[in-house]
Design a protein around this motif. Structure first.
Motif, PDB file in Angstrom:
ATOM      1  N   GLY A 169      -3.524  -7.440   8.190  1.00 24.43           N
ATOM      2  CA  GLY A 169      -3.717  -8.864   7.923  1.00 24.43           C
ATOM      3  C   GLY A 169      -4.413  -9.153   6.619  1.00 24.43           C
ATOM      4  O   GLY A 169      -5.074 -10.182   6.500  1.00 24.43           O
ATOM      5  N   VAL A 170      -4.298  -8.253   5.643  1.00 22.62           N
ATOM      6  CA  VAL A 170      -4.977  -8.447   4.364  1.00 22.62           C
ATOM      7  C   VAL A 170      -3.978  -8.364   3.222  1.00 22.62           C
ATOM      8  O   VAL A 170      -2.784  -8.150   3.438  1.00 22.62           O
ATOM      9  N   ILE A 171      -4.458  -8.548   1.991  1.00 25.18           N
ATOM     10  CA  ILE A 171      -3.571  -8.449   0.832  1.00 25.18           C
ATOM     11  C   ILE A 171      -2.994  -7.035   0.745  1.00 25.18           C
ATOM     12  O   ILE A 171      -3.601  -6.059   1.204  1.00 25.18           O
ATOM     13  N   LYS A 172      -1.820  -6.930   0.164  1.00 29.42           N
ATOM     14  CA  LYS A 172      -1.095  -5.651   0.117  1.00 29.42           C
ATOM     15  C   LYS A 172      -1.906  -4.548  -0.560  1.00 29.42           C
ATOM     16  O   LYS A 172      -1.862  -3.376  -0.159  1.00 29.42           O
ATOM     17  N   GLY A 173      -2.675  -4.910  -1.580  1.00 35.82           N
ATOM     18  CA  GLY A 173      -3.481  -3.906  -2.279  1.00 35.82           C
ATOM     19  C   GLY A 173      -4.486  -3.228  -1.359  1.00 35.82           C
ATOM     20  O   GLY A 173      -4.825  -2.051  -1.553  1.00 35.82           O
ATOM     21  N   TRP A 174      -4.971  -3.962  -0.343  1.00 38.32           N
ATOM     22  CA  TRP A 174      -5.881  -3.376   0.644  1.00 38.32           C
ATOM     23  C   TRP A 174      -5.104  -2.636   1.735  1.00 38.32           C
ATOM     24  O   TRP A 174      -5.505  -1.569   2.181  1.00 38.32           O
ATOM     25  N   THR A 175      -3.991  -3.228   2.162  1.00 38.52           N
ATOM     26  CA  THR A 175      -3.175  -2.602   3.197  1.00 38.52           C
ATOM     27  C   THR A 175      -2.756  -1.193   2.774  1.00 38.52           C
ATOM     28  O   THR A 175      -2.769  -0.257   3.579  1.00 38.52           O
ATOM     29  N   ASP A 176      -2.379  -1.059   1.507  1.00 40.58           N
ATOM     30  CA  ASP A 176      -1.916   0.237   0.997  1.00 40.58           C
ATOM     31  C   ASP A 176      -3.029   1.081   0.395  1.00 40.58           C
ATOM     32  O   ASP A 176      -2.900   2.309   0.313  1.00 40.58           O
ATOM     33  N   GLY A 177      -4.128   0.436  -0.031  1.00 40.28           N
ATOM     34  CA  GLY A 177      -5.141   1.168  -0.798  1.00 40.28           C
ATOM     35  C   GLY A 177      -6.267   1.788   0.013  1.00 40.28           C
ATOM     36  O   GLY A 177      -6.956   2.693  -0.473  1.00 40.28           O
ATOM     37  N   ILE A 178      -6.477   1.325   1.257  1.00 39.80           N
ATOM     38  CA  ILE A 178      -7.608   1.815   2.056  1.00 39.80           C
ATOM     39  C   ILE A 178      -7.242   2.969   2.999  1.00 39.80           C
ATOM     40  O   ILE A 178      -8.070   3.871   3.208  1.00 39.80           O
ATOM     41  N   PRO A 179      -6.042   3.003   3.593  1.00 39.33           N
ATOM     42  CA  PRO A 179      -5.707   4.138   4.448  1.00 39.33           C
ATOM     43  C   PRO A 179      -5.902   5.486   3.718  1.00 39.33           C
ATOM     44  O   PRO A 179      -5.629   5.602   2.520  1.00 39.33           O
ATOM     45  N   GLY A 180      -6.372   6.476   4.447  1.00 33.22           N
ATOM     46  CA  GLY A 180      -6.667   7.780   3.855  1.00 33.22           C
ATOM     47  C   GLY A 180      -8.137   7.957   3.533  1.00 33.22           C
ATOM     48  O   GLY A 180      -8.614   9.089   3.381  1.00 33.22           O
ATOM     49  N   MET A 181      -8.882   6.852   3.413  1.00 32.98           N
ATOM     50  CA  MET A 181     -10.319   6.966   3.219  1.00 32.98           C
ATOM     51  C   MET A 181     -10.968   7.474   4.505  1.00 32.98           C
ATOM     52  O   MET A 181     -10.420   7.345   5.598  1.00 32.98           O
ATOM     53  N   LYS A 182     -12.138   8.062   4.356  1.00 30.66           N
ATOM     54  CA  LYS A 182     -12.919   8.486   5.505  1.00 30.66           C
ATOM     55  C   LYS A 182     -14.149   7.594   5.642  1.00 30.66           C
ATOM     56  O   LYS A 182     -14.666   7.077   4.640  1.00 30.66           O
TER      57      LYS A 182
END
Length: 222
Positions: A169-182
């Motif tokens: 439910g967020v902007i695409k840059g967050w949807t794609d940019g945050i997964p993979g972080m720990k």
């Protein structure tokens, strides 16, 4: 004077009186007709005056549709404004942060120069907790900076509490940019305008076609 003449005179006098009375009745009837006609006209005018303001009032209360008043959301939301901000940031270079950082907020190492045309992800600190999966719900601290001005437009540090939301439910840059972080990690995101708020921007803080820079710290995920 003979009785015959006297009777004739009386008869003539009565005829004149009758004629006078008839003339008076006609004059009275005429005045009544004129008065009645005037009353009818007055009533018609009054009705027109009463009806017309009612119609005008009805017209004045008819709602109109405008394009103003569009809603905006916090930076975590995916809804953008439909009202363009004044001026476009298209083609403008990114500049360093120009605002004072809120208490506890990390510096945002903006890549000074041309705005990003593809999503930039750079781990500033690698966490040691659970990995954030696509579509997960995360709790984060963040700070966001406009590329062309270096102005801080939003920050959980300034708000005084972390933000929690699903990545769907967020902007695409967050949807794609945050997964993979720990969890415990901190990441720099450089987001092109078409993966942020696009040609509309988010008035009054984000101009149309504005690229954005974030530092995001993941506190939890589920």
């Amino acid at each position: 004077m003979s009785s015959r003449n006297r009777a004739k005179r009386i008869q003539n006098r009565q005829a004149r009186l009758s004629a006078i009375e008839e003339a008076q009745r006609r004059a009275k009837r005429r005045r009544w007709e004129i008065a009645s006609g005037g009353l009818v006209i007055a009533l018609i005018v009054a009705i027109v005056l009463v009806v017309r303001p009612g119609n005008d009032n009805k017209k004045s209360t008819t709602p109109t549709t405008t394009t103003a008043g569009a809603s905006t959301t916090t930076i975590g939301g995916s809804t953008t404004s439909s009202v363009p901000a004044a001026g476009s940031a298209a083609g403008k270079p990114c500049v360093a942060v120009s605002d004072t950082l809120p208490t506890r907020a990390p510096n945002v190492p903006v890549k000074v120069g041309p705005p990003p045309t593809a999503l930039v992800t750079e781990d500033l600190k690698v966490g040691n907790g659970a990995v954030v999966k696509p579509g997960a719900t995360v709790k984060v601290d963040y700070i966001g900076v406009s590329c062309s001005t270096g102005k801080i437009f939003d920050s959980s540090y300034k708000n005084g509490q972390p933000a929690e939301f699903p990545l769907s439910g967020v902007i695409k840059g967050w949807t794609d940019g945050i997964p993979g972080m720990k969890v415990g990690g901190q990441r720099l995101l450089g987001i092109p305008s078409d993966q942020a708020y696009g040609s509309q921007g988010r008035p009054p803080t984000i101009a149309p076609a504005e690229a954005l820079w974030f530092v995001v710290s993941v506190l939890s995920t589920k």
